[in-house]
Design a protein around this motif. Structure first.
Motif, short mmCIF file in Angstrom:
data_model
loop_
_atom_site.label_atom_id
_atom_site.label_comp_id
_atom_site.label_asym_id
_atom_site.label_seq_id
_atom_site.Cartn_x
_atom_site.Cartn_y
_atom_site.Cartn_z
N GLN A 67 9.13 -16.23 -13.72
CA GLN A 67 7.67 -16.15 -13.39
C GLN A 67 7.26 -17.09 -12.33
OE1 GLN A 67 6.59 -16.98 -17.51
NE2 GLN A 67 6.67 -15.00 -18.23
N VAL A 68 8.22 -17.90 -11.91
CA VAL A 68 8.03 -18.80 -10.87
C VAL A 68 8.52 -18.51 -9.67
CG1 VAL A 68 8.15 -21.36 -10.05
CG2 VAL A 68 7.51 -20.79 -12.53
N PHE A 69 9.82 -18.25 -9.54
CA PHE A 69 10.64 -17.95 -8.41
C PHE A 69 11.05 -16.28 -8.30
CE2 PHE A 69 11.76 -22.26 -8.96
CZ PHE A 69 11.43 -22.95 -7.60
N ALA A 70 10.82 -15.90 -7.35
CA ALA A 70 11.62 -14.34 -7.07
C ALA A 70 13.03 -14.59 -7.22
CB ALA A 70 11.13 -13.96 -5.73
N GLY A 71 13.53 -13.46 -7.74
CA GLY A 71 15.06 -13.66 -7.72
C GLY A 71 15.82 -13.81 -6.49
N SER A 72 15.20 -13.33 -5.40
CA SER A 72 15.88 -13.30 -4.17
C SER A 72 15.43 -14.64 -3.28
CB SER A 72 15.43 -12.36 -3.09
OG SER A 72 14.01 -12.40 -2.90
N LEU B 213 -3.21 -21.35 -7.52
CA LEU B 213 -3.29 -22.62 -8.18
C LEU B 213 -2.60 -22.57 -9.31
CD1 LEU B 213 -6.58 -24.17 -6.98
CD2 LEU B 213 -4.36 -24.93 -6.35
N ASP B 214 -2.84 -21.61 -10.10
CA ASP B 214 -2.20 -21.51 -11.57
C ASP B 214 -0.63 -21.06 -11.36
OD1 ASP B 214 -4.70 -21.61 -12.61
OD2 ASP B 214 -4.85 -19.16 -13.07
N ALA B 215 -0.31 -20.50 -10.52
CA ALA B 215 1.33 -20.34 -10.16
C ALA B 215 1.79 -21.74 -9.54
CB ALA B 215 1.36 -19.26 -9.01
N VAL B 216 1.25 -22.49 -9.06
CA VAL B 216 1.75 -23.69 -8.67
C VAL B 216 1.73 -24.79 -9.94
CG1 VAL B 216 1.12 -26.04 -7.42
CG2 VAL B 216 0.67 -23.55 -6.39
N GLU B 217 0.75 -24.54 -10.76
CA GLU B 217 0.93 -25.28 -11.95
C GLU B 217 2.27 -24.94 -13.03
OE1 GLU B 217 0.01 -28.16 -14.51
OE2 GLU B 217 -1.08 -27.90 -12.70
N CYS B 218 2.41 -23.58 -12.89
CA CYS B 218 3.57 -23.02 -13.58
C CYS B 218 4.81 -23.70 -12.89
CB CYS B 218 3.30 -21.47 -13.75
SG CYS B 218 2.37 -20.89 -14.67
N TYR B 219 4.88 -23.88 -11.70
CA TYR B 219 5.89 -24.68 -10.88
C TYR B 219 5.93 -25.88 -11.49
CZ TYR B 219 8.46 -26.88 -7.16
OH TYR B 219 9.51 -27.52 -6.57
N PHE B 220 4.88 -26.75 -11.58
CA PHE B 220 4.91 -28.10 -12.18
C PHE B 220 5.67 -28.05 -13.49
CE2 PHE B 220 1.11 -29.23 -8.98
CZ PHE B 220 2.26 -29.75 -7.82
N ASP B 221 5.10 -27.33 -14.16
CA ASP B 221 5.63 -27.25 -15.67
C ASP B 221 6.99 -26.93 -15.57
OD1 ASP B 221 2.98 -27.43 -16.41
OD2 ASP B 221 2.74 -25.12 -17.17
N LEU B 222 7.72 -26.18 -14.78
CA LEU B 222 9.11 -25.84 -14.72
C LEU B 222 9.85 -27.08 -14.35
CD1 LEU B 222 11.59 -23.90 -15.00
CD2 LEU B 222 11.05 -23.25 -12.66
N MET B 223 9.21 -27.87 -13.31
CA MET B 223 9.90 -28.90 -12.79
C MET B 223 9.96 -29.96 -13.72
SD MET B 223 10.87 -28.16 -9.59
CE MET B 223 11.13 -26.70 -10.75
#
Length: 131
Positions: free
Chosen positions: A31-36, A11-21
């Motif tokens: 820190q959100v997306f894998a390079g691949s 859930l913390d990772a999803v929150e980082c995704y929302f922050d990035l969006m």
């Protein structure tokens, strides 16, 4: 089923995704997306494919919803763990005038949950009067 600590870290990772969006701060992209990671989705009737690097460049060159004073609206709809190191998260997120429904495939790589695949769909387009 994963324990609370693993679930909370996802859930913390999803929150980082929302922050990035919302803020398009690509200094946090890795820190959100894998390079691949690969992103797939329908946009204006056409299937789009974006490698992570192209998506990062697109975010870096696009005004963020935050800088446009757009509302921040998001919700986690579903979390499905395949294993303590793999999960699917379904979210809705508003990016300016577009509402996206995203399916985010996460893998826990080391101590970090990273999006390894994203499938997106424009669920709704807001008109100026709706904003």
């Amino acid at each position: 089923m994963p324990d609370r600590l693993i679930t909370q870290s996802l859930l913390d990772a999803v929150e980082c995704y929302f922050d990035l969006m919302f803020d398009n701060d690509v200094s946090h992209f890795d820190q959100v997306f894998a390079g691949s990671a690969q992103l797939h989705g329908l946009r204006d009737g056409s299937l789009r494919l974006l490698p992570a690097a192209d998506y990062k460049a697109m975010l870096a060159s696009t005004p963020s919803p935050k800088c446009k004073s757009a509302p921040r609206e998001q919700e986690v709809l579903l979390i499905d763990f395949a294993a303590p190191t793999q999960a699917l998260v379904k979210v809705v997120v508003r990016i300016d005038t577009l509402w996206y429904c995203d399916y985010l495939s996460y893998h826990r790589i080391g101590d970090a949950w990273l999006v390894t695949a994203k499938s997106f769909h424009v669920a709704r387009r807001l008109e100026a009067a709706d904003q």
